[in-house]
Design an enzyme around this catalytic site. Structure first.
Site, PDB file in Angstrom:
ATOM      1  N   ARG A 277       0.799  -1.218   0.000  1.00 26.51           N
ATOM      2  CA  ARG A 277       0.000   0.000   0.000  1.00 26.51           C
ATOM      3  C   ARG A 277       0.835   1.272   0.000  1.00 26.51           C
ATOM      4  NH1 ARG A 277      -2.645  -1.416   5.835  1.00 26.51           N
ATOM      5  NH2 ARG A 277      -0.723  -1.560   7.036  1.00 26.51           N
TER       6      ARG A 277
ATOM      7  N   LYS B 168       3.866 -19.936   7.245  1.00 26.93           N
ATOM      8  CA  LYS B 168       3.275 -20.322   8.526  1.00 26.93           C
ATOM      9  C   LYS B 168       2.953 -19.072   9.332  1.00 26.93           C
ATOM     10  CE  LYS B 168       7.084 -20.599  11.779  1.00 26.93           C
ATOM     11  NZ  LYS B 168       6.562 -19.690  12.792  1.00 26.93           N
TER      12      LYS B 168
ATOM     13  N   HIS C 159      10.230 -22.862   6.607  1.00 24.65           N
ATOM     14  CA  HIS C 159      11.609 -22.608   6.203  1.00 24.65           C
ATOM     15  C   HIS C 159      12.593 -23.566   6.862  1.00 24.65           C
ATOM     16  CE1 HIS C 159      11.647 -20.233   9.977  1.00 24.65           C
ATOM     17  NE2 HIS C 159      12.930 -20.494   9.981  1.00 24.65           N
TER      18      HIS C 159
ATOM     19  N   GLU D 152      16.007 -20.337  21.858  1.00 16.66           N
ATOM     20  CA  GLU D 152      16.436 -19.031  21.369  1.00 16.66           C
ATOM     21  C   GLU D 152      16.877 -18.192  22.558  1.00 16.66           C
ATOM     22  OE1 GLU D 152      13.954 -17.525  17.807  1.00 16.66           O
ATOM     23  OE2 GLU D 152      12.535 -18.637  19.037  1.00 16.66           O
TER      24      GLU D 152
ATOM     25  N   ASP E 183       3.887 -21.297  17.523  1.00 17.98           N
ATOM     26  CA  ASP E 183       4.891 -20.649  16.683  1.00 17.98           C
ATOM     27  C   ASP E 183       5.874 -21.643  16.095  1.00 17.98           C
ATOM     28  OD1 ASP E 183       6.148 -18.427  15.482  1.00 17.98           O
ATOM     29  OD2 ASP E 183       7.584 -18.269  17.124  1.00 17.98           O
TER      30      ASP E 183
ATOM     31  N   HIS F  41       7.733 -26.597  12.981  1.00 18.70           N
ATOM     32  CA  HIS F  41       9.128 -27.009  12.911  1.00 18.70           C
ATOM     33  C   HIS F  41       9.402 -28.309  13.666  1.00 18.70           C
ATOM     34  CE1 HIS F  41       9.514 -23.160  11.213  1.00 18.70           C
ATOM     35  NE2 HIS F  41       9.916 -22.475  12.258  1.00 18.70           N
TER      36      HIS F  41
ATOM     37  N   LYS G 116      11.873 -18.900  24.274  1.00 13.62           N
ATOM     38  CA  LYS G 116      12.603 -17.645  24.107  1.00 13.62           C
ATOM     39  C   LYS G 116      13.418 -17.372  25.373  1.00 13.62           C
ATOM     40  CE  LYS G 116      10.593 -16.036  20.219  1.00 13.62           C
ATOM     41  NZ  LYS G 116      11.353 -15.680  18.996  1.00 13.62           N
TER      42      LYS G 116
END
Length: 504
Positions: free
Chosen positions: A60, A166, A196, A234, A253, A258, A356
């Site tokens: 946009r 995803k 991925h 992570e 997530d 995965h 995380k």
């Protein structure tokens, strides 16, 4: 320059895409700028895109064509993994176009149709166009429906394909709804659901490791394997993804896609070939027979990180992150036990965990073996002997480690764990393509082995939904300090089975 993306029929030949274009919806977003555009440049630099390739951005923003080309050039320069070549860029730039507009703007869709015809005439794309939906999941049905409404989803001359990132829905019902909408517009073979992780060389090496080496197959079962741990840790927080992450959480997530895909690759039977259909059949068998254990209060854990230290710096807790609502119960850590009801894996628990702000960034699969049935050693001889384990490191230190017992030099029979280590970086001189390079090329080639079909997506939600619903009924959520390896409840979960988490 060594080309790692070889034609599987002849390793001497590169797999080169035919005339086509890639149309990016959400072209100004982080994924497009940091991953997709650099991957396109690197593919072109490796000689894997046709000279007349087209790249169309739909957004946009009110860019001029020159402004947009400059934005794409900067993104490619910033993220490219191959050397920058101005002559190559000038060739690629000839096929770059920008279409401004909103998704409900009929005039914008007409401009897109005109742009596609222009590329067919000027770049020779021959009616072959792939639509990449790098946009929020809620907009997938909107864009797919608009493509049908304006006659862009089909062509008498060439092919049309759609790429969906995803997450594929947020539960089983929403995934089924999305699959229904997409199936009404695109045929099955034209739908590419991107995960991925499946494009990573180390993930693909799971298949090579299992089925190219006869020494492991005889012990790849419940007679010898005690359990399997799949970890995706992570060390970072949620960054700028507060709005997205708080509506999703760790389980949706990364575990739904995965980690369950990794589990399927580890547990699947040998396929009759590496064709997409053969791989899919074996993965679906595993997902169809995999379920969380019935005692979800005993064999699952979820938690949020609170303030702590990470990388030598003081970091905020999840509820203190910008954009996170007060009192949110979204998990940043998730762990669960999955059992697979097949003859090979009966009685072998698969422990999946993701989080995380953990101790460090690492993704690995650890296959932990049962102890030898008889050990003719004194107890003190094996005090430092742990469990034999084969660990596949997916990232960041890609490789495989085998842990086993060996005698310590000396006059006594003392056994201690030692490691046999294989590292990709030290064994191969070829450069590994980035995951999105492989996946984008597969889309343009129409080659789907690395893409989950809708059956796999729905089976994965069938596994995860009961766990999510169980957590939603709980009033409180556990916590863990940032920089540690998760909550005490996760340690207790695996300890109930007499096991402990590996420390990567």
């Amino acid at each position: 320059m060594t080309n790692p993306l070889r034609d599987p029929q002849d390793r001497r030949l590169p797999r080169i895409a035919g005339p086509c274009s890639l149309i990016l919806f959400g072209v100004t977003g982080d994924l497009s700028r940091k991953k997709l555009i650099p991957a396109v440049y690197d593919l072109a630099n490796r000689g894997l895109l046709p000279p007349g390739f087209g790249l169309v951005g739909f957004a946009r923003h009110d860019f001029s064509q020159d402004e947009f080309a400059q934005l794409i050039k900067q993104a490619a320069k910033d993220g490219a993994r191959t050397p920058w070549r101005e002559t190559l860029w000038n060739q690629l730039a000839a096929g770059i176009r920008f279409v401004p507009g909103e998704f409900d703007d009929d005039a914008a869709w007409k401009r897109l149709a005109d742009t596609m015809r222009e590329l067919d005439e000027q770049q020779g794309t021959n009616g072959n166009h792939a639509f990449y939906l790098s946009i929020p999941p809620a907009l997938f049905p909107v864009v797919v429906s608009q493509l049908r409404e304006h006659g862009l989803a089909t062509s008498d001359d060439g092919w049309r394909r759609v790429v969906i990132e995803k997450p594929f829905g947020h539960d089983l019902a929403s995934a089924q709804d999305l699959n229904r909408v997409v199936a009404e517009v695109f045929p099955r073979e034209s739908v590419f659901r991107i995960d991925h992780y499946l494009g990573k060389e180390t993930v693909q090496n799971v298949l090579a490791f299992r089925f190219a080496n006869g020494m492991f197959e005889p012990i790849w079962n419940g007679n010898y394997v005690d359990h399997v741990q799949i970890t995706m840790a992570e060390d970072i927080g949620i960054g700028t993804r507060a709005g997205y992450y708080d509506s999703i959480g760790a389980a949706r997530d990364v575990i739904q896609n995965h980690l369950l895909q990794l589990m399927a690759l580890i547990a699947m039977e040998e396929p009759v070939s590496f064709k997409a259909s053969s791989l899919r059949i074996e993965k679906q068998k595993i997902l169809a027979n995999a379920r969380p254990t019935p005692r979800l209060d005993f064999h699952t854990a979820h938690a949020q990180y609170v303030a702590g230290w990470a990388g030598g710096e003081k970091v905020a807790g999840y509820l203190e992150e910008e954009g996170i609502p007060r009192g949110s119960t979204t998990e940043t850590y998730a762990a669960m036990r999955i059992d697979i009801a097949t003859r090979r894996w009966a009685g072998v628990p698969f422990y999946l965990r993701a989080g995380k702000r953990l101790g460090r960034r690492v993704t690995e699969v650890a296959v932990v073996f049962k102890p030898a049935p008889h050990q003719p050693f004194a107890k003190h001889d094996v005090e430092e002997l742990g469990e034999n384990a084969l660990v596949m490191r997916i990232q960041p230190d890609e490789g495989v480690t085998l842990r086993f017992g060996a005698k310590v030099p000396g006059t006594t029979m003392e056994i201690r764990d030692v490691l046999m280590d294989f590292a990709y970086g030290g064994a191969f001189v070829e450069s590994s393509p980035e995951a999105y390079e492989r996946l984008i090329l597969d889309v343009l080639l129409g080659d789907p082995p690395l893409f989950p079909q809708h059956e796999e997506v729905e089976l994965a939600w069938e596994i995860l939904d009961p766990v999510i619903e169980h957590w939603a009924r709980q009033e409180n959520i556990d916590t863990y300090t940032a920089g540690t390896w998760g909550p005490a409840s996760a340690d207790e979960m695996i300890a109930r089975d007499g096991r402990t988490w590996r420390r990567p």
